[in-house]
Design a protein around this motif. Structure first.
Motif, mmCIF file in Angstrom:
data_model
loop_
_atom_site.group_PDB
_atom_site.id
_atom_site.type_symbol
_atom_site.label_atom_id
_atom_site.label_comp_id
_atom_site.label_asym_id
_atom_site.label_seq_id
_atom_site.Cartn_x
_atom_site.Cartn_y
_atom_site.Cartn_z
ATOM 1 N N THR A 99 0.832 -1.212 0.000
ATOM 2 C CA THR A 99 0.000 0.000 0.000
ATOM 3 C C THR A 99 0.862 1.257 0.000
ATOM 4 O O THR A 99 0.573 2.226 -0.716
ATOM 5 C CB THR A 99 -0.956 0.017 1.209
ATOM 6 N N GLU A 100 1.937 1.255 0.796
ATOM 7 C CA GLU A 100 2.843 2.405 0.811
ATOM 8 C C GLU A 100 3.434 2.631 -0.576
ATOM 9 O O GLU A 100 3.540 3.771 -1.036
ATOM 10 C CB GLU A 100 3.979 2.169 1.813
ATOM 11 N N ALA B 146 -7.066 7.518 -2.775
ATOM 12 C CA ALA B 146 -7.907 6.862 -1.772
ATOM 13 C C ALA B 146 -8.872 5.883 -2.437
ATOM 14 O O ALA B 146 -9.073 4.755 -1.950
ATOM 15 C CB ALA B 146 -8.671 7.922 -0.970
ATOM 16 N N GLU B 147 -9.470 6.292 -3.562
ATOM 17 C CA GLU B 147 -10.368 5.409 -4.318
ATOM 18 C C GLU B 147 -9.626 4.168 -4.810
ATOM 19 O O GLU B 147 -10.143 3.058 -4.785
ATOM 20 C CB GLU B 147 -10.943 6.168 -5.520
ATOM 21 N N ALA B 148 -8.385 4.376 -5.255
ATOM 22 C CA ALA B 148 -7.619 3.274 -5.850
ATOM 23 C C ALA B 148 -7.173 2.241 -4.821
ATOM 24 O O ALA B 148 -7.149 1.042 -5.106
ATOM 25 C CB ALA B 148 -6.403 3.830 -6.596
ATOM 26 N N VAL B 149 -6.794 2.709 -3.618
ATOM 27 C CA VAL B 149 -6.239 1.775 -2.626
ATOM 28 C C VAL B 149 -7.234 1.391 -1.527
ATOM 29 O O VAL B 149 -6.904 0.603 -0.636
ATOM 30 C CB VAL B 149 -4.950 2.345 -1.976
ATOM 31 N N GLY B 150 -8.441 1.951 -1.588
ATOM 32 C CA GLY B 150 -9.462 1.578 -0.625
ATOM 33 C C GLY B 150 -9.226 2.120 0.768
ATOM 34 O O GLY B 150 -9.529 1.462 1.772
ATOM 35 N N ALA C 222 -7.621 10.942 4.350
ATOM 36 C CA ALA C 222 -6.774 11.277 5.505
ATOM 37 C C ALA C 222 -5.727 10.184 5.740
ATOM 38 O O ALA C 222 -4.557 10.475 6.015
ATOM 39 C CB ALA C 222 -7.637 11.454 6.749
ATOM 40 N N ALA C 223 -6.163 8.926 5.631
ATOM 41 C CA ALA C 223 -5.230 7.805 5.814
ATOM 42 C C ALA C 223 -4.168 7.819 4.723
ATOM 43 O O ALA C 223 -2.984 7.552 4.981
ATOM 44 C CB ALA C 223 -5.990 6.486 5.801
ATOM 45 N N HIS D 269 3.046 10.441 3.660
ATOM 46 C CA HIS D 269 4.082 11.098 4.483
ATOM 47 C C HIS D 269 5.089 10.061 4.992
ATOM 48 O O HIS D 269 6.306 10.274 4.921
ATOM 49 C CB HIS D 269 3.422 11.831 5.650
ATOM 50 N N ARG D 270 4.574 8.931 5.477
ATOM 51 C CA ARG D 270 5.438 7.871 6.002
ATOM 52 C C ARG D 270 6.325 7.286 4.894
ATOM 53 O O ARG D 270 7.526 7.088 5.092
ATOM 54 C CB ARG D 270 4.559 6.781 6.626
ATOM 55 N N ALA D 271 5.727 7.035 3.737
ATOM 56 C CA ALA D 271 6.481 6.462 2.620
ATOM 57 C C ALA D 271 7.546 7.436 2.114
ATOM 58 O O ALA D 271 8.673 7.038 1.810
ATOM 59 C CB ALA D 271 5.519 6.092 1.482
#
Length: 298
Positions: free
Chosen positions: A121-122, A140-144, A148-149, A155-157
């Motif tokens: 996902t990252e 968001a649509e693409a990864v479900g 916000a998530a 940011h983490r990636a």
């Protein structure tokens, strides 16, 4: 008289095919798997009612991302059973890829290996956001996930990648110069010439896939790598020819032994010295280095 007109679904898919392949390859590091993802995307696309699709390009990218994510998760098991080091499948790229600095950097062997260290996902979020500049809502649509998530994941990636990517990207000219010095040292068999172009803590990753001889673990250090190459190639040095080429948008070497393609060597260069060597010898990964693969960010 037959009608040769193409239906709208096919026209749209063909128009965006290079983009979709690039997205899938950036996520998977495998051209063969990227082609399978495109086939799966096509099978889903032809069932879509186009009248209800506002942005067809975005919708195709979404389908491709979902299929690539599914495949990336299943590939994890395959990678764990892989013999020795796994390297991305190299692609012979068109001149425009090398001219697009952003695309060339994202496609480089060094960066593709950094992307391998992300979760599926990252990696999807990073690739869509940082490479293809897709909006958070669309990702968001693409990864479900929620927008916000997705922002948090991005940011983490980004932090993870920034900590592992080269401090500054070497120009194509710097990379070519280092490769030329490396090529001459290999062909002359002079250990000092080889040491002069290798950074002290250089790392060699070689991928034979259990089919061709390769180091099963990373080889670290200029002197160890010099011994590895000059010791292993001494007997066939006269038969080795290293030809300049462009792989994944960056200068590389096509290594031939006795006239046959034996592998592809890509490098990571910092401050004029080679800090990473990536040698793909697995013949199953050398099918895309004889003809150019068109790639695009748009």
């Amino acid at each position: 008289m037959s009608d040769h007109t193409t239906d709208p679904a096919t026209e749209t898919f063909v128009a965006h095919r290079n983009l979709l392949f690039t997205v899938a390859y950036e996520m998977l590091g495998s051209a063969a798997d990227a082609e399978d993802v495109l086939q799966e995307t096509w099978l889903r696309w032809v069932k879509v009612d186009l009248d209800h699709i506002r942005d067809q390009r975005a919708y195709l990218v979404r389908i491709t991302t979902r299929q690539a994510l599914n495949r990336l998760r299943s590939m994890k098991r395959r990678r764990e059973a892989y013999v020795g080091q796994w390297l991305p499948e190299p692609l012979l790229t068109t001149p425009d890829v090398a001219e697009d600095v952003e695309l060339a950097e994202s496609m480089s062997m060094a960066m593709m290996l950094v992307l391998e260290s992300l979760s599926p996902t990252e990696r999807a979020v990073f690739v869509l956001r940082e490479v293809f500049d897709v909006g958070y809502d669309e990702i968001a649509e693409a990864v479900g996930k929620s927008p916000a998530a997705v922002r948090q994941i991005a940011h983490r990636a980004r932090r993870h990648v920034d900590a592992r990517r080269p401090r500054k990207r070497a120009s194509a000219g710097e990379t070519r110069a280092a490769l030329e010095s490396f090529r001459r040292a290999l062909e002359t068999g002079d250990p000092q010439d080889l040491l002069d172009v290798l950074a002290p803590e250089v790392v060699l990753l070689s991928d034979g896939g259990g089919i061709k001889r390769a180091a099963l673990r990373p080889v670290v250090g200029a002197e160890k790598i010099a011994r590895f190459y000059l010791g292993g190639t001494a007997k066939v040095a006269a038969e080795i020819i290293c030809e300049p080429t462009v792989v994944n948008g960056s200068p590389a070497l096509a290594v031939r032994v006795g006239g046959e393609l034996d592998g592809v060597m890509a490098v990571r260069v910092e401050d004029g010295l080679i800090t990473g060597l990536y040698f793909v010898r697995n013949p199953e990964k050398l099918t895309r280095v004889t003809s150019e693969t068109p790639l695009t960010l748009r």
